[in-house]
Design an enzyme around this catalytic site. Structure first.
Site, short mmCIF file in Angstrom:
data_model
loop_
_atom_site.label_atom_id
_atom_site.label_comp_id
_atom_site.label_asym_id
_atom_site.label_seq_id
_atom_site.Cartn_x
_atom_site.Cartn_y
_atom_site.Cartn_z
CB SER A 1 17.20 -17.57 -3.80
OG SER A 1 16.53 -16.37 -3.98
CD GLN A 2 23.79 -20.57 -3.13
OE1 GLN A 2 23.95 -19.37 -3.38
NE2 GLN A 2 24.69 -21.31 -2.51
#
Ligand code: SAH
Length: 216
Positions: free
Chosen positions: A63-64
């Site tokens: 994920s970011q």
């Protein structure tokens, strides 16, 4: 990369998280303590501290960083908490959680990802994290109850059995919505009156799929 470059990079990483609104000092510290470059694929290390999701093995993504920090902040962790993560992926989110909670159990449906994440976490001495190859839709009873649950894959609906895994005042965070497109990051908080539900932020996650993956 020189050590100056890498400390600049880490400082910029902290700045970007603050700029995007992360204020909890314990969360910012945990984000600083986990080396994201250890969790990305060899070919994407240069981008480890950019605010972007990156591809990992088995067609999945890490994920970011903003979303990792935001979800961690919104989970309202306390040091004594026992936490479940569904969707180990690279193990990065589990590593961040391990700095803020007493115990983390993270489950992943791809054996390859679970095995790699376990090795990384061991190498970084994250001794309070356990990674298991388990389907988050079919948790073994022995796993017990959790103070906090974080789902890091998109669910069309959160099953009642999963909410039933929360302790009395437990909180569950999950991206809820269609498998394609965007989902609403939703916080479920348990109390004596039932389960309260709040919409937090639009997010985009890979889907939560049922069953252990047949592909390694
Ligand atoms: N938290 C991860 C990123 C998650 S990507 C990180 O920090 O890198 C979502 C992950 O959820 C993928 O690895 C996917 O295989 C896994 N997943 C999807 N459905 C699942 C299920 N039912 N049970 C366990 N893991 C699941």
């Amino acid at each position: 990369m020189s050590s100056d470059d890498s400390s600049n990079e880490r400082m910029n990483f902290q700045l970007l998280l603050r700029r995007r609104g992360i204020v909890d000092h314990a969360v910012l510290k945990a984000m600083d303590e986990v080396p994201r470059e250890e969790f990305v694929e060899a070919g994407t290390r240069e981008e480890a501290y950019a605010d972007a999701a990156l591809p990992i093995a088995c067609g999945q993504t890490i994920s970011q960083p903003f979303v990792v920090a935001y979800m961690t902040e919104q989970l309202r962790l306390r040091p004594h908490h026992r936490v479940l993560e569904i969707g180990t992926g690279s193990g990065y989110q589990a590593a961040v959680l391990s700095h803020l909670a007493a115990e983390v159990v993270s489950v992943e449906r791809f054996r390859t990802l679970a095995d790699r994440a376990r090795l990384r976490l061991q190498r970084l001495s994250r001794d309070n994290v356990e990674v298991q190859t388990v389907d988050g839709y079919d948790l073994p009873d022995e796993l017990g109850l959790f103070d906090r649950i974080m789902v890091t894959a998109a669910m069309e609906a959160v099953p009642d059995e999963l909410l039933g895994r929360l302790t009395k005042e437990g909180i569950l965070l999950a991206p809820v919505g269609p498998q394609q497109g965007t989902q609403m990051l939703t916080r479920f908080t348990r109390s004596a009156d039932g389960v309260a539900r709040e919409d937090l932020l639009e997010v985009r996650f890979v889907p939560a799929l049922r069953g252990i993956a047949r592909q390694l």
